[in-house]
Scaffold this motif. Structure first.
Motif, short mmCIF file in Angstrom:
data_model
loop_
_atom_site.label_atom_id
_atom_site.label_comp_id
_atom_site.label_asym_id
_atom_site.label_seq_id
_atom_site.Cartn_x
_atom_site.Cartn_y
_atom_site.Cartn_z
N ILE A 1 0.91 -1.11 0.03
CA ILE A 1 0.05 0.01 -0.17
C ILE A 1 1.17 1.15 0.16
O ILE A 1 2.10 1.30 0.39
N CYS A 2 0.38 2.63 -0.76
CA CYS A 2 0.92 3.49 -0.95
C CYS A 2 -0.01 4.77 -0.81
O CYS A 2 -0.62 5.15 -2.07
N GLU A 3 -0.07 5.04 -0.36
CA GLU A 3 -0.70 5.68 0.56
C GLU A 3 -0.83 7.37 -0.30
O GLU A 3 -1.82 8.03 -0.53
N ASN A 4 0.20 8.09 -0.59
CA ASN A 4 0.75 9.16 -0.74
C ASN A 4 0.48 9.26 -1.90
O ASN A 4 1.40 9.99 -3.17
N TYR A 5 0.42 7.78 -3.38
CA TYR A 5 0.54 7.43 -4.68
C TYR A 5 -1.48 7.44 -4.88
O TYR A 5 -2.06 6.33 -4.95
#
Length: 176
Positions: free
Chosen positions: A40-44
């Protein structure tokens, strides 16, 4: 009857042995690999996930990273950092092995044999990577991003399950 049973068991064993994932390197060569993990990449904002896969090679290993991008000129580049559960870091330098097909930017990084032995015993906690390219008002983001080894954003308290991928177990199984 016993011959049919023996034939059936042989087929089952053969199919299960050949069910291992394979990673195709840029030159088309195939390597035994782990399953594809979606960190998971929250800021992409475009995808929110980074696809991570590790393969075993003759001299060490390969790390494959893929992410959706909105522009064909965008790529994953620069130094990638893998943070492990023992608070150590594996630094992967960019060798220029990359491609962009159908809106998915894919990059490969190589591991030494020593780094692969560390990955067999230590779980990957997160990955720091960079998307590079010329950004404008209507394209996806560029810059540095951190992904987390999580299967989902939320976890229900009713049935406690591991919310992360057991990367060390999967990498260790490549050597079995």
């Amino acid at each position: 009857m016993s011959q049919k049973l023996l034939l059936f068991l042989t087929c089952c064993i053969t199919l299960s042995a050949s069910a291992q994932e394979m990673m195709a390197f840029k030159d088309g060569k195939q390597y035994p690999a782990t399953k594809n993990w979606q960190f998971i990449c929250e800021n992409y904002a475009l995808g929110g996930l980074l696809n991570v896969q590790v393969a075993k090679t003759e001299k060490g290993g390969l790390l494959q990273l893929s992410v959706p991008v909105s522009n064909e000129s965008f790529y994953i580049g620069g130094t990638v950092y893998l943070f492990l559960d023992d608070n150590s870091i594996i630094t992967c330098t960019d060798k220029g092995f990359r491609e962009n097909q159908a809106g998915i930017a894919t990059t490969w990084y190589s591991f030494s044999a020593v780094e692969m032995s560390r990955l067999k015993t230590k779980a990957i906690v997160n990955v720091r990577f960079a998307i590079k390219g010329k950004e404008n008002r209507f394209t996806s983001q560029t810059g540095h991003f951190i992904t987390w080894n999580k299967k989902s954003y939320y976890q229900l308290g009713l049935k406690p399950e591991k919310n992360n991928f057991e990367t060390e177990t999967a990498i260790n199984s490549l050597y079995q």
